[in-house]
Design a protein around this motif. Sequence first.
Motif, short mmCIF file in Angstrom:
data_model
loop_
_atom_site.label_atom_id
_atom_site.label_comp_id
_atom_site.label_asym_id
_atom_site.label_seq_id
_atom_site.Cartn_x
_atom_site.Cartn_y
_atom_site.Cartn_z
N TYR A 5 31.69 48.79 33.08
CA TYR A 5 33.13 48.85 33.24
C TYR A 5 33.78 48.99 31.88
CZ TYR A 5 37.91 47.38 34.07
OH TYR A 5 39.28 47.32 34.11
N HIS A 6 34.71 49.92 31.76
CA HIS A 6 35.47 50.11 30.53
C HIS A 6 36.85 49.52 30.75
CE1 HIS A 6 32.39 52.61 28.80
NE2 HIS A 6 32.34 53.29 29.93
N PHE A 7 37.19 48.52 29.96
CA PHE A 7 38.46 47.81 30.12
C PHE A 7 39.64 48.75 29.91
CE2 PHE A 7 42.03 45.45 28.27
CZ PHE A 7 42.30 44.60 29.32
N ASP A 8 40.63 48.60 30.82
CA ASP A 8 41.86 49.37 30.71
C ASP A 8 43.01 48.41 31.02
OD1 ASP A 8 43.95 51.13 30.74
OD2 ASP A 8 43.18 52.37 32.36
N PRO A 9 43.97 48.23 30.11
CA PRO A 9 45.07 47.28 30.33
C PRO A 9 45.88 47.58 31.60
CG PRO A 9 45.07 48.02 28.05
CD PRO A 9 44.05 48.85 28.78
N SER A 10 45.87 48.81 32.08
CA SER A 10 46.63 49.13 33.30
C SER A 10 45.95 48.56 34.55
CB SER A 10 46.80 50.63 33.44
OG SER A 10 45.55 51.25 33.67
N HIS A 11 44.71 48.09 34.44
CA HIS A 11 43.99 47.52 35.58
C HIS A 11 44.33 46.04 35.80
CE1 HIS A 11 40.57 50.70 35.14
NE2 HIS A 11 41.69 51.22 35.59
N VAL A 12 45.06 45.44 34.89
CA VAL A 12 45.39 44.01 35.01
C VAL A 12 46.47 43.84 36.07
CG1 VAL A 12 46.30 42.00 33.79
CG2 VAL A 12 44.78 43.59 32.62
N VAL A 13 46.23 42.94 37.04
CA VAL A 13 47.16 42.68 38.13
C VAL A 13 47.97 41.43 37.81
CG1 VAL A 13 47.35 42.18 40.59
CG2 VAL A 13 45.55 43.69 39.76
N PRO A 14 49.31 41.51 37.83
CA PRO A 14 50.12 40.32 37.55
C PRO A 14 50.00 39.30 38.68
CG PRO A 14 51.51 42.13 38.23
CD PRO A 14 50.12 42.68 38.09
N VAL A 15 49.92 38.04 38.30
CA VAL A 15 49.79 36.96 39.28
C VAL A 15 51.14 36.27 39.42
CG1 VAL A 15 48.60 34.80 39.80
CG2 VAL A 15 47.39 36.65 38.63
N GLU A 16 51.57 36.06 40.69
CA GLU A 16 52.83 35.37 40.94
C GLU A 16 52.61 33.87 40.90
OE1 GLU A 16 54.83 36.66 44.45
OE2 GLU A 16 54.21 38.73 44.14
N GLU A 17 53.62 33.16 40.43
CA GLU A 17 53.55 31.71 40.37
C GLU A 17 53.83 31.13 41.75
OE1 GLU A 17 52.96 29.55 37.76
OE2 GLU A 17 52.39 31.29 36.57
N ILE A 18 52.98 30.24 42.23
CA ILE A 18 53.17 29.55 43.50
C ILE A 18 53.11 28.05 43.21
CG2 ILE A 18 52.23 29.12 45.79
CD1 ILE A 18 50.97 31.87 45.70
N GLU A 19 54.16 27.34 43.64
CA GLU A 19 54.17 25.89 43.44
C GLU A 19 53.21 25.24 44.43
OE1 GLU A 19 57.82 23.75 43.23
OE2 GLU A 19 58.84 25.44 42.31
N VAL A 20 52.21 24.54 43.91
CA VAL A 20 51.22 23.88 44.74
C VAL A 20 51.38 22.38 44.58
CG1 VAL A 20 48.75 23.61 45.19
CG2 VAL A 20 49.64 25.82 44.45
N ARG A 21 51.41 21.67 45.71
CA ARG A 21 51.54 20.22 45.67
C ARG A 21 50.21 19.58 45.31
NH1 ARG A 21 54.36 20.46 51.39
NH2 ARG A 21 56.35 21.30 50.75
N SER A 22 50.23 18.28 45.08
CA SER A 22 49.01 17.58 44.69
C SER A 22 47.94 17.61 45.79
CB SER A 22 49.32 16.14 44.30
OG SER A 22 49.89 15.46 45.41
N ASP A 23 48.36 17.75 47.05
CA ASP A 23 47.38 17.84 48.14
C ASP A 23 46.99 19.30 48.43
OD1 ASP A 23 49.73 18.67 49.26
OD2 ASP A 23 49.62 17.38 51.01
#
Length: 77
Positions: A5-23
């Motif tokens: 695999y040849h790294f390409d910065p356009s392949h990076v997928v942004p991750v959305e923030e999800i608030e997760v509780r302690s449980d």
Amino acid sequence: MLRYYHFDPSHVVPVEEIEVRSDLTFEEEPVQILDRDVKVLRRKSVPLVKVLWRNHGSEEATWEPEEAMRQQCPHLF
């Protein structure tokens, strides 16, 4: 055959923030009503709405009873 695999910065997928509780649960929040339908049973009819949820795509929208959604989220109507 597998290749290196040849790294390409356009392949990076942004991750959305999800608030997760302690449980390790999180609150689903309805965003929009996409469609309406009436499910006809033998002696009664049940009005349904197709609900788009936050952090999900339109293909993952679910059918919910209209009355329950009116009580839970009146701002959508």
